[in-house]
Scaffold this motif. Structure first.
Motif, mmCIF file in Angstrom:
data_model
loop_
_atom_site.group_PDB
_atom_site.id
_atom_site.type_symbol
_atom_site.label_atom_id
_atom_site.label_comp_id
_atom_site.label_asym_id
_atom_site.label_seq_id
_atom_site.Cartn_x
_atom_site.Cartn_y
_atom_site.Cartn_z
ATOM 1 N N ASP A 40 19.438 -41.229 -18.031
ATOM 2 C CA ASP A 40 20.623 -41.428 -17.188
ATOM 3 C C ASP A 40 20.792 -40.342 -16.135
ATOM 4 O OD1 ASP A 40 21.474 -43.708 -18.780
ATOM 5 O OD2 ASP A 40 22.060 -42.249 -20.300
ATOM 6 N N ARG A 42 21.094 -37.227 -16.682
ATOM 7 C CA ARG A 42 22.078 -36.258 -17.171
ATOM 8 C C ARG A 42 21.678 -34.797 -16.979
ATOM 9 N NH1 ARG A 42 21.747 -38.246 -23.330
ATOM 10 N NH2 ARG A 42 21.404 -40.131 -22.164
ATOM 11 N N ARG A 48 14.895 -38.946 -14.378
ATOM 12 C CA ARG A 48 15.320 -39.212 -15.755
ATOM 13 C C ARG A 48 14.408 -38.526 -16.778
ATOM 14 N NH1 ARG A 48 16.616 -43.641 -12.695
ATOM 15 N NH2 ARG A 48 18.705 -44.462 -13.033
ATOM 16 N N MET A 73 26.678 -38.244 -22.219
ATOM 17 C CA MET A 73 25.672 -38.738 -21.284
ATOM 18 C C MET A 73 25.970 -38.341 -19.844
ATOM 19 S SD MET A 73 24.971 -42.505 -22.906
ATOM 20 C CE MET A 73 26.672 -42.888 -23.232
ATOM 21 N N HIS A 74 26.901 -37.419 -19.648
ATOM 22 C CA HIS A 74 27.242 -36.983 -18.297
ATOM 23 C C HIS A 74 27.745 -35.543 -18.345
ATOM 24 C CE1 HIS A 74 31.182 -37.844 -19.899
ATOM 25 N NE2 HIS A 74 31.752 -37.367 -18.817
ATOM 26 N N ASN A 75 27.928 -34.943 -17.168
ATOM 27 C CA ASN A 75 28.356 -33.558 -17.083
ATOM 28 C C ASN A 75 29.333 -33.367 -15.943
ATOM 29 O OD1 ASN A 75 26.148 -32.435 -18.927
ATOM 30 N ND2 ASN A 75 24.995 -33.515 -17.364
ATOM 31 N N TRP A 87 27.591 -35.780 -12.785
ATOM 32 C CA TRP A 87 26.287 -36.457 -12.752
ATOM 33 C C TRP A 87 25.966 -36.989 -14.131
ATOM 34 C CZ3 TRP A 87 27.070 -31.281 -12.784
ATOM 35 C CH2 TRP A 87 26.382 -30.501 -13.699
ATOM 36 N N GLY A 88 25.041 -37.965 -14.145
ATOM 37 C CA GLY A 88 24.634 -38.612 -15.393
ATOM 38 C C GLY A 88 25.040 -40.073 -15.410
ATOM 39 N N ASP A 89 25.333 -40.585 -16.587
ATOM 40 C CA ASP A 89 25.690 -41.989 -16.792
ATOM 41 C C ASP A 89 27.087 -42.258 -16.241
ATOM 42 O OD1 ASP A 89 26.515 -44.464 -17.855
ATOM 43 O OD2 ASP A 89 25.370 -44.183 -19.681
#
Length: 109
Positions: A40, A42, A48, A73-75, A87-89
């Motif tokens: 994703d 992440r 990826r 799944m994100h930051n 960023w990320g999913d």
């Protein structure tokens, strides 16, 4: 037993955050490193791919990051000027960009 992360030697780490399958480290100079599962996007490196060792997120260079938070799944990264990057999913709108699209690189909200 806990083991020192040698790839961070020489960097003054001031904060860390553990996500579900990845990690972030914030350095005193405002840099951010990520490692672990890259699904994703992440990790914020524009792809990826997973990283076995901490790698600096180049997309955040020039921004003075003062805090980081790793989700499942994100930051999120908070910059000294009060900006927030994610960023990320992007499922469920979790990145704050008004859509469900994922981001492979940090993007200001």
């Amino acid at each position: 037993l806990p083991k020192k992360i040698e790839a961070l030697a020489g960097k003054r780490v001031v904060a860390v955050s553990a996500g579900g399958m990845h990690n972030l480290a914030l350095t005193a100079d405002g840099g951010v490193c990520s490692w672990g599962d890259g699904n994703d996007g992440r990790l914020g490196h524009g792809n990826r791919e997973g990283q076995l060792l901490p790698k600096k997120i180049e997309a955040l260079a020039g921004k003075r990051v003062v805090a980081v938070s790793a989700g499942g799944m994100h930051n999120l990264a908070l910059t000294a000027d009060g900006g927030v990057c994610s960023w990320g999913d992007g499922n469920d709108g979790r990145l704050g960009h008004g859509n469900r699209e994922g981001q492979l690189l940090p993007k200001k909200i």
